[in-house]
Design a protein around this motif. Structure first.
Motif, short mmCIF file in Angstrom:
data_model
loop_
_atom_site.label_atom_id
_atom_site.label_comp_id
_atom_site.label_asym_id
_atom_site.label_seq_id
_atom_site.Cartn_x
_atom_site.Cartn_y
_atom_site.Cartn_z
N GLU A 1 80.06 -55.38 19.25
CA GLU A 1 81.32 -54.67 18.90
C GLU A 1 81.80 -53.55 19.92
OE1 GLU A 1 81.52 -52.66 15.20
OE2 GLU A 1 83.66 -52.21 15.66
N ASN A 2 82.86 -53.78 20.49
CA ASN A 2 83.03 -52.58 21.35
C ASN A 2 83.79 -51.57 20.69
OD1 ASN A 2 84.29 -50.87 23.19
ND2 ASN A 2 85.55 -52.32 24.28
N VAL A 3 82.82 -50.21 20.44
CA VAL A 3 82.90 -49.17 19.73
C VAL A 3 83.55 -48.16 20.44
CG1 VAL A 3 81.26 -49.92 17.94
CG2 VAL A 3 80.45 -48.62 19.84
N THR A 4 84.01 -48.22 21.53
CA THR A 4 84.52 -46.97 22.60
C THR A 4 85.69 -46.27 21.82
OG1 THR A 4 83.93 -48.49 24.30
CG2 THR A 4 85.15 -46.37 24.70
N PRO A 5 86.47 -46.92 20.97
CA PRO A 5 87.52 -45.94 20.53
C PRO A 5 86.88 -45.12 19.37
CG PRO A 5 88.23 -48.45 20.63
CD PRO A 5 86.68 -48.41 20.92
N TYR A 6 86.08 -45.34 18.80
CA TYR A 6 85.44 -44.48 17.71
C TYR A 6 84.61 -43.48 18.25
CZ TYR A 6 86.88 -48.91 15.77
OH TYR A 6 87.52 -50.21 15.46
N LEU A 7 84.34 -43.39 19.30
CA LEU A 7 83.01 -42.45 19.73
C LEU A 7 83.49 -41.09 19.89
CD1 LEU A 7 81.20 -44.79 22.54
CD2 LEU A 7 80.96 -44.65 19.96
N ARG A 8 84.74 -40.50 19.91
CA ARG A 8 85.11 -39.27 20.21
C ARG A 8 85.19 -38.33 18.99
NH1 ARG A 8 82.77 -37.99 24.47
NH2 ARG A 8 83.88 -35.89 24.39
N GLN A 9 85.22 -39.06 17.88
CA GLN A 9 85.66 -38.33 16.50
C GLN A 9 84.51 -37.30 16.38
OE1 GLN A 9 85.03 -41.61 13.97
NE2 GLN A 9 87.21 -42.65 14.49
N GLU A 10 84.77 -36.18 15.87
CA GLU A 10 83.96 -35.02 15.42
C GLU A 10 82.83 -35.29 14.77
OE1 GLU A 10 85.88 -32.81 17.98
OE2 GLU A 10 84.51 -31.62 16.91
N GLU A 11 83.05 -36.30 13.65
CA GLU A 11 82.01 -36.46 12.57
C GLU A 11 80.77 -37.22 13.63
OE1 GLU A 11 83.08 -39.59 10.12
OE2 GLU A 11 81.23 -39.29 9.01
N VAL A 12 81.21 -38.20 14.70
CA VAL A 12 80.25 -38.93 15.37
C VAL A 12 79.53 -38.19 16.25
CG1 VAL A 12 79.86 -40.56 17.09
CG2 VAL A 12 81.72 -40.92 15.21
N GLY A 13 80.34 -36.95 16.69
CA GLY A 13 79.72 -36.01 17.82
C GLY A 13 78.50 -35.27 17.05
N ASN A 14 79.18 -34.55 15.86
CA ASN A 14 78.10 -33.92 15.24
C ASN A 14 76.95 -34.79 14.89
OD1 ASN A 14 79.51 -31.40 15.50
ND2 ASN A 14 80.77 -32.01 13.58
N MET A 15 77.13 -36.04 14.44
CA MET A 15 75.76 -36.80 14.01
C MET A 15 75.02 -36.97 15.23
SD MET A 15 73.76 -38.09 12.01
CE MET A 15 73.53 -39.77 10.99
N ALA A 16 75.81 -37.12 16.51
CA ALA A 16 74.98 -37.50 17.74
C ALA A 16 74.10 -36.30 18.13
CB ALA A 16 75.76 -37.95 18.81
N SER A 17 74.62 -35.17 17.90
CA SER A 17 73.76 -33.95 18.24
C SER A 17 72.51 -33.72 17.56
CB SER A 17 74.82 -32.82 17.93
OG SER A 17 74.05 -31.43 18.15
N VAL A 18 72.65 -34.26 16.36
CA VAL A 18 71.18 -34.39 15.54
C VAL A 18 70.35 -35.42 15.71
CG1 VAL A 18 70.34 -34.32 13.14
CG2 VAL A 18 72.38 -33.07 13.63
#
Ligand code: DC
Length: 226
Positions: free
Chosen positions: A82-99
């Motif tokens: 699945e092309n997930v590019t449109p969902y990647l900049r959300q704050e929730e995703v960024g915060n999870m990625a940081s962990v």
């Protein structure tokens, strides 16, 4: 042999804007490694896994197949087809990625993918550990930074342009917290590689930063007689 330009630095320093501009000018491929960590984070969120659940994260990450394709020169991240590019900049995703990006198993998997990409193509790759870990022999290494306030202002502007309201102080606090996590984690913490050139973008235009990096690239090529 493929030429590699590594750009590391904290969130919001302008890495992706600059890396894209440099890649365009040199006709290199731009690789946004943060987007790969974000895709993994999105997968974990979708599995209902919380940032505290380290074991579940490790189990789940084997089932996330991440790859990169390019459409009209723009990087697209594919997660299990699945092309997930449109969902990647959300704050929730960024915060999870940081962990989740602090997890050794997740890093191992994504670093391998990044090295394969860089061995095949001339790349401008941005992230946190590109110069220190992923591509230690990159021809050009830049550590791009800016003050936390400058970065928060940029992020607020970006959000407001999308019609999302924000509180500057909250964004700044979030940025500082993310910096702290990225810089103090055990594995591949964010730090300037010994041979990286420090560029502070707080008072520079995009073109000034881009030109500085292009100049470093040209010098590196002259040094090896290209
Ligand atoms: O650059 P970004 O905000 O899209 O990155 C998302 C998260 O992924 C960030 O918290 C740091 C992490 N990251 C990393 O650990 N190593 C990289 N090479 C790139 C990003």
């Amino acid at each position: 042999m493929a030429v590699n330009i590594a750009i590391d630095g904290p969130a919001g320093a302008g890495k992706s804007t600059i890396a894209k501009a440099v890649a365009r000018e040199l006709e290199f491929i731009y690789v946004d490694t943060g987007a790969m960590y974000r895709a993994m984070a999105l997968y974990l969120i979708r599995q209902g896994i919380t940032p505290q659940e380290k074991e579940k994260m490790e189990e789940a990450c084997d089932k996330a197949e991440i790859s990169i394709i390019y459409e009209n020169g723009a990087q697209q991240v594919i997660l299990n087809q699945e092309n997930v590019t449109p969902y990647l900049r959300q704050e929730e995703v960024g915060n999870m990625a940081s962990v989740s990006s602090a997890n050794p198993k997740i890093r191992e998997k994504l670093v391998e993918l990044q090295r394969i990409l860089a061995s095949k193509e001339n790349v401008v790759m941005d992230g946190r550990d590109i110069g220190t870990c992923v591509l230690p022999h990159a021809e050009v290494k830049v550590y791009l930074t800016a003050s936390a306030r400058t970065r928060a202002l940029r992020r607020c502007k970006e959000l407001e342009e999308k019609g999302i309201s924000c509180v500057l102080e909250e964004i700044e606090a979030d940025i500082k917290e993310r910096d702290y996590r990225d810089m103090t984690r055990e594995i591949s913490p964010l730090k300037q590689a010994e041979d990286a050139v420090l560029v502070d973008s707080s008072c520079l235009t995009i073109d000034e930063v881009k030109d500085t990096i292009i100049e470093l690239y040209r010098k590196s090529q002259e040094e090896i007689g290209v």
